[in-house]
Design a protein around this motif. Structure first.
Motif, PDB file in Angstrom:
ATOM      1  N   ALA A   1       9.727 -10.645 -10.173  1.00  0.00           N
ATOM      2  CA  ALA A   1      10.930  -9.809 -10.096  1.00  0.00           C
ATOM      3  C   ALA A   1      10.777  -8.613  -9.165  1.00  0.00           C
ATOM      4  O   ALA A   1      11.540  -8.451  -8.216  1.00  0.00           O
ATOM      5  N   HIS A   2       9.786  -7.750  -9.436  1.00  0.00           N
ATOM      6  CA  HIS A   2       9.646  -6.518  -8.676  1.00  0.00           C
ATOM      7  C   HIS A   2       8.225  -6.370  -8.153  1.00  0.00           C
ATOM      8  O   HIS A   2       7.262  -6.802  -8.789  1.00  0.00           O
ATOM      9  N   VAL A   3       8.102  -5.742  -6.996  1.00  0.00           N
ATOM     10  CA  VAL A   3       6.816  -5.542  -6.340  1.00  0.00           C
ATOM     11  C   VAL A   3       6.672  -4.067  -5.976  1.00  0.00           C
ATOM     12  O   VAL A   3       7.643  -3.426  -5.551  1.00  0.00           O
ATOM     13  N   THR A   4       5.467  -3.548  -6.157  1.00  0.00           N
ATOM     14  CA  THR A   4       5.142  -2.185  -5.734  1.00  0.00           C
ATOM     15  C   THR A   4       4.054  -2.238  -4.677  1.00  0.00           C
ATOM     16  O   THR A   4       3.141  -3.069  -4.765  1.00  0.00           O
ATOM     17  N   VAL A   5       4.133  -1.362  -3.684  1.00  0.00           N
ATOM     18  CA  VAL A   5       3.138  -1.286  -2.614  1.00  0.00           C
ATOM     19  C   VAL A   5       2.226  -0.097  -2.865  1.00  0.00           C
ATOM     20  O   VAL A   5       2.696   1.022  -3.092  1.00  0.00           O
ATOM     21  N   LYS A   6       0.926  -0.345  -2.852  1.00  0.00           N
ATOM     22  CA  LYS A   6      -0.076   0.727  -2.902  1.00  0.00           C
ATOM     23  C   LYS A   6      -0.592   0.906  -1.482  1.00  0.00           C
ATOM     24  O   LYS A   6      -1.375   0.110  -0.983  1.00  0.00           O
ATOM     25  N   LEU A   7      -0.132   1.954  -0.823  1.00  0.00           N
ATOM     26  CA  LEU A   7      -0.420   2.149   0.596  1.00  0.00           C
ATOM     27  C   LEU A   7      -1.867   2.576   0.839  1.00  0.00           C
ATOM     28  O   LEU A   7      -2.478   3.253   0.009  1.00  0.00           O
ATOM     29  N   SER A   8      -2.381   2.175   1.996  1.00  0.00           N
ATOM     30  CA  SER A   8      -3.672   2.690   2.434  1.00  0.00           C
ATOM     31  C   SER A   8      -3.527   4.169   2.776  1.00  0.00           C
ATOM     32  O   SER A   8      -2.417   4.684   2.981  1.00  0.00           O
ATOM     33  N   GLU A   9      -4.659   4.863   2.853  1.00  0.00           N
ATOM     34  CA  GLU A   9      -4.637   6.301   3.106  1.00  0.00           C
ATOM     35  C   GLU A   9      -4.108   6.642   4.499  1.00  0.00           C
ATOM     36  O   GLU A   9      -3.716   7.781   4.763  1.00  0.00           O
ATOM     37  N   ASN A  10      -4.092   5.656   5.399  1.00  0.00           N
ATOM     38  CA  ASN A  10      -3.676   5.923   6.775  1.00  0.00           C
ATOM     39  C   ASN A  10      -2.169   6.066   6.935  1.00  0.00           C
ATOM     40  O   ASN A  10      -1.696   6.558   7.955  1.00  0.00           O
ATOM     41  N   PHE A  11      -1.420   5.614   5.926  1.00  0.00           N
ATOM     42  CA  PHE A  11       0.034   5.621   6.039  1.00  0.00           C
ATOM     43  C   PHE A  11       0.634   6.940   5.551  1.00  0.00           C
ATOM     44  O   PHE A  11       0.119   7.568   4.613  1.00  0.00           O
ATOM     45  N   ASN A  12       1.738   7.324   6.188  1.00  0.00           N
ATOM     46  CA  ASN A  12       2.555   8.432   5.716  1.00  0.00           C
ATOM     47  C   ASN A  12       3.569   7.851   4.729  1.00  0.00           C
ATOM     48  O   ASN A  12       4.557   7.220   5.125  1.00  0.00           O
ATOM     49  N   ALA A  13       3.333   8.060   3.465  1.00  0.00           N
ATOM     50  CA  ALA A  13       4.138   7.413   2.434  1.00  0.00           C
ATOM     51  C   ALA A  13       5.612   7.796   2.523  1.00  0.00           C
ATOM     52  O   ALA A  13       6.502   6.965   2.296  1.00  0.00           O
ATOM     53  N   ALA A  14       5.881   9.044   2.846  1.00  0.00           N
ATOM     54  CA  ALA A  14       7.276   9.513   2.889  1.00  0.00           C
ATOM     55  C   ALA A  14       8.088   8.809   3.964  1.00  0.00           C
ATOM     56  O   ALA A  14       9.315   8.666   3.836  1.00  0.00           O
ATOM     57  N   ASN A  15       7.427   8.348   5.031  1.00  0.00           N
ATOM     58  CA  ASN A  15       8.148   7.715   6.150  1.00  0.00           C
ATOM     59  C   ASN A  15       8.034   6.198   6.158  1.00  0.00           C
ATOM     60  O   ASN A  15       8.555   5.546   7.064  1.00  0.00           O
ATOM     61  N   THR A  16       7.370   5.632   5.178  1.00  0.00           N
ATOM     62  CA  THR A  16       7.105   4.192   5.198  1.00  0.00           C
ATOM     63  C   THR A  16       8.300   3.391   4.698  1.00  0.00           C
ATOM     64  O   THR A  16       8.867   3.688   3.646  1.00  0.00           O
ATOM     65  N   LYS A  17       8.661   2.386   5.477  1.00  0.00           N
ATOM     66  CA  LYS A  17       9.703   1.440   5.103  1.00  0.00           C
ATOM     67  C   LYS A  17       9.131   0.031   5.183  1.00  0.00           C
ATOM     68  O   LYS A  17       8.077  -0.204   5.771  1.00  0.00           O
ATOM     69  N   ALA A  18       9.850  -0.930   4.587  1.00  0.00           N
ATOM     70  CA  ALA A  18       9.341  -2.301   4.544  1.00  0.00           C
ATOM     71  C   ALA A  18      10.443  -3.294   4.856  1.00  0.00           C
ATOM     72  O   ALA A  18      11.619  -3.064   4.531  1.00  0.00           O
ATOM     73  N   THR A  19      10.068  -4.372   5.500  1.00  0.00           N
ATOM     74  CA  THR A  19      10.961  -5.512   5.699  1.00  0.00           C
ATOM     75  C   THR A  19      10.263  -6.762   5.204  1.00  0.00           C
ATOM     76  O   THR A  19       9.030  -6.870   5.268  1.00  0.00           O
ATOM     77  N   LEU A  20      11.057  -7.703   4.725  1.00  0.00           N
ATOM     78  CA  LEU A  20      10.518  -8.938   4.175  1.00  0.00           C
ATOM     79  C   LEU A  20      11.100 -10.116   4.932  1.00  0.00           C
ATOM     80  O   LEU A  20      12.316 -10.210   5.116  1.00  0.00           O
ATOM     81  N   THR A  21      10.233 -11.020   5.401  1.00  0.00           N
ATOM     82  CA  THR A  21      10.680 -12.219   6.108  1.00  0.00           C
ATOM     83  C   THR A  21      10.118 -13.454   5.439  1.00  0.00           C
ATOM     84  O   THR A  21       9.060 -13.408   4.795  1.00  0.00           O
ATOM     85  N   ASN A  22      10.830 -14.571   5.605  1.00  0.00           N
ATOM     86  CA  ASN A  22      10.298 -15.826   5.081  1.00  0.00           C
ATOM     87  C   ASN A  22       9.382 -16.469   6.126  1.00  0.00           C
ATOM     88  O   ASN A  22       9.159 -15.912   7.207  1.00  0.00           O
ATOM     89  N   VAL A  23       8.831 -17.641   5.800  1.00  0.00           N
ATOM     90  CA  VAL A  23       7.850 -18.256   6.695  1.00  0.00           C
ATOM     91  C   VAL A  23       8.471 -18.735   7.996  1.00  0.00           C
ATOM     92  O   VAL A  23       7.762 -19.022   8.967  1.00  0.00           O
ATOM     93  N   SER A  24       9.808 -18.805   8.044  1.00  0.00           N
ATOM     94  CA  SER A  24      10.495 -19.190   9.274  1.00  0.00           C
ATOM     95  C   SER A  24      10.773 -17.984  10.168  1.00  0.00           C
ATOM     96  O   SER A  24      11.303 -18.133  11.270  1.00  0.00           O
ATOM     97  N   GLY A  25      10.429 -16.774   9.679  1.00  0.00           N
ATOM     98  CA  GLY A  25      10.645 -15.562  10.454  1.00  0.00           C
ATOM     99  C   GLY A  25      11.979 -14.897  10.216  1.00  0.00           C
ATOM    100  O   GLY A  25      12.289 -13.876  10.846  1.00  0.00           O
ATOM    101  N   LYS A  26      12.788 -15.422   9.295  1.00  0.00           N
ATOM    102  CA  LYS A  26      14.088 -14.835   8.998  1.00  0.00           C
ATOM    103  C   LYS A  26      13.920 -13.663   8.047  1.00  0.00           C
ATOM    104  O   LYS A  26      13.263 -13.777   7.008  1.00  0.00           O
ATOM    105  N   GLN A  27      14.524 -12.520   8.404  1.00  0.00           N
ATOM    106  CA  GLN A  27      14.458 -11.353   7.528  1.00  0.00           C
ATOM    107  C   GLN A  27      15.332 -11.582   6.305  1.00  0.00           C
ATOM    108  O   GLN A  27      16.499 -11.944   6.409  1.00  0.00           O
ATOM    109  N   VAL A  28      14.752 -11.354   5.129  1.00  0.00           N
ATOM    110  CA  VAL A  28      15.480 -11.581   3.877  1.00  0.00           C
ATOM    111  C   VAL A  28      15.626 -10.299   3.061  1.00  0.00           C
ATOM    112  O   VAL A  28      16.206 -10.321   1.976  1.00  0.00           O
ATOM    113  N   GLY A  29      15.100  -9.186   3.600  1.00  0.00           N
ATOM    114  CA  GLY A  29      15.255  -7.930   2.885  1.00  0.00           C
ATOM    115  C   GLY A  29      14.655  -6.764   3.648  1.00  0.00           C
ATOM    116  O   GLY A  29      13.748  -6.934   4.467  1.00  0.00           O
ATOM    117  N   SER A  30      15.187  -5.563   3.404  1.00  0.00           N
ATOM    118  CA  SER A  30      14.615  -4.331   3.943  1.00  0.00           C
ATOM    119  C   SER A  30      14.643  -3.294   2.834  1.00  0.00           C
ATOM    120  O   SER A  30      15.574  -3.262   2.016  1.00  0.00           O
TER     121      SER A  30
END
Length: 325
Positions: free
Chosen positions: A261-290
């Motif tokens: 149902a739900h996923v949480t990301v535990k960022l590495s220390e190198n990332f700026n958490a406040a500015n981090t965004k995510a996109t999700l694609t399927n194996v065909s390369g189609k974006q299915v979420g942001s």
């Protein structure tokens, strides 16, 4: 001062099927506060004709997310070193074997709330599997002990024990640790030995002391001396190695993974958490979420399968493989 070693006997409980398995013990994964027995294939250790109390999913502490697995101290059961004492904890057995091959990885987060480290329990993860010469017998492959000594310890074979061949906890002082702090523990089989990691730092490499064909039974247990322990973000994987994924790079982690149902990301220390965004694609390369909120990525509406999650903070990018159940 104690201690008698945690018993090396293996008591087998329920069975589930899995290739890769992960648990953040969150409600989105189907875990709810209360007794762990029967939740997603987990069972408390047997006590007499029933299962131990006090081994439960709790919202009291968590490494990430809202819940964790509590390895509860239960005074009435007694300490293992006493004649009537018990090993307490939680176990999970798999119908599908995780082969003992290069890349097999077991990882989890751990903390104890002990007020006095010298008077607390030992907290152990045992990796068990069928013996090569007797597949009906489940034996140890290795163990990872957050010892009351303040160090990580492993198991070694003693061919000349006082009562014949036996196993014992080494006196090696591996990585050090203290109560009331979360640690990430990891064991990785490199094809020859088990590598031990503490917070992603290699602290030792050791032979498998049981001749097993793979791992199909995991135990998180204590000797019930004093104080509670907590386990979070558990992972066992072969094809989805946390060290070597063709589709992944970087050190950020996802939980749970696989997810329902739900996923949480535990960022590495190198990332700026406040500015981090995510996109999700399927194996065909189609974006299915942001997603702008990486602490609560909803994948409940997606078909089961493999997806690629791309993280970016504007300066760097990282990709992670996500499996949707």
């Amino acid at each position: 001062m104690k201690k008698v070693l945690l018993s090396l006997l293996v008591a087998v409980t329920g069975l589930v099927s899995a290739q890769n398995d992960q648990a953040g013990f969150e409600q989105g994964e189907g875990f709810f506060p209360g007794d762990i027995t029967g939740q997603d294939g987990w069972f408390a250790t047997p006590v007499g004709t029933s299962y131990a109390i006090g081994q439960e999913v709790t919202a009291a502490f968590s490494s990430t997310g809202d819940q964790s697995l509590k390895l509860g101290y239960v005074e009435d059961y007694g300490y293992l070193g006493q004649e009537y004492g018990y090993i307490l904890g939680a176990n999970k057995q798999y119908e599908t074997l995780f082969p003992l091959q290069n890349g097999l990885t077991i990882q989890w987060d751990f903390m104890t709330t002990a007020a006095d480290q010298s008077e607390m329990s030992d907290f152990v993860m045992y990796a068990n599997g069928p013996a090569v010469d007797n597949p009906e017998q489940v034996i140890r492959s290795q163990g990872y002990n957050f010892s009351y000594s303040g160090f990580i310890r492993n198991i070694q074979y003693n061919e000349n024990g006082s009562s014949g061949p036996n196993y014992y906890w080494t006196d090696m002082q591996l990585g050090s640790w203290v109560p009331n702090t979360w640690y990430t523990a990891k064991m990785v089989y490199n094809g020859v030995q088990w590598e031990y990691y503490l917070n992603n730092a290699l602290i030792g490499s050791f032979d498998t002391f049981g001749n097993v064909s793979g791992i199909n039974y995991i135990q998180f247990v204590t000797d019930n001396y004093q104080y509670d322990g907590y386990v979070d973000n558990y992972l066992i994987t072969t094809s989805l190695s946390v060290n070597d994924l063709a589709a992944e790079r970087g050190v950020s982690t996802l939980y749970p993974n696989p997810a329902r149902a739900h996923v949480t990301v535990k960022l590495s220390e190198n990332f700026n958490a406040a500015n981090t965004k995510a996109t999700l694609t399927n194996v065909s390369g189609k974006q299915v979420g942001s997603f702008e909120n990486i602490n609560n990525i909803n994948v409940s509406h997606l078909p089961a399968g493999v997806y690629i999650l791309t993280l970016t903070d504007g300066k760097q990018t990282e990709t992670k493989k996500l499996i949707k159940k």
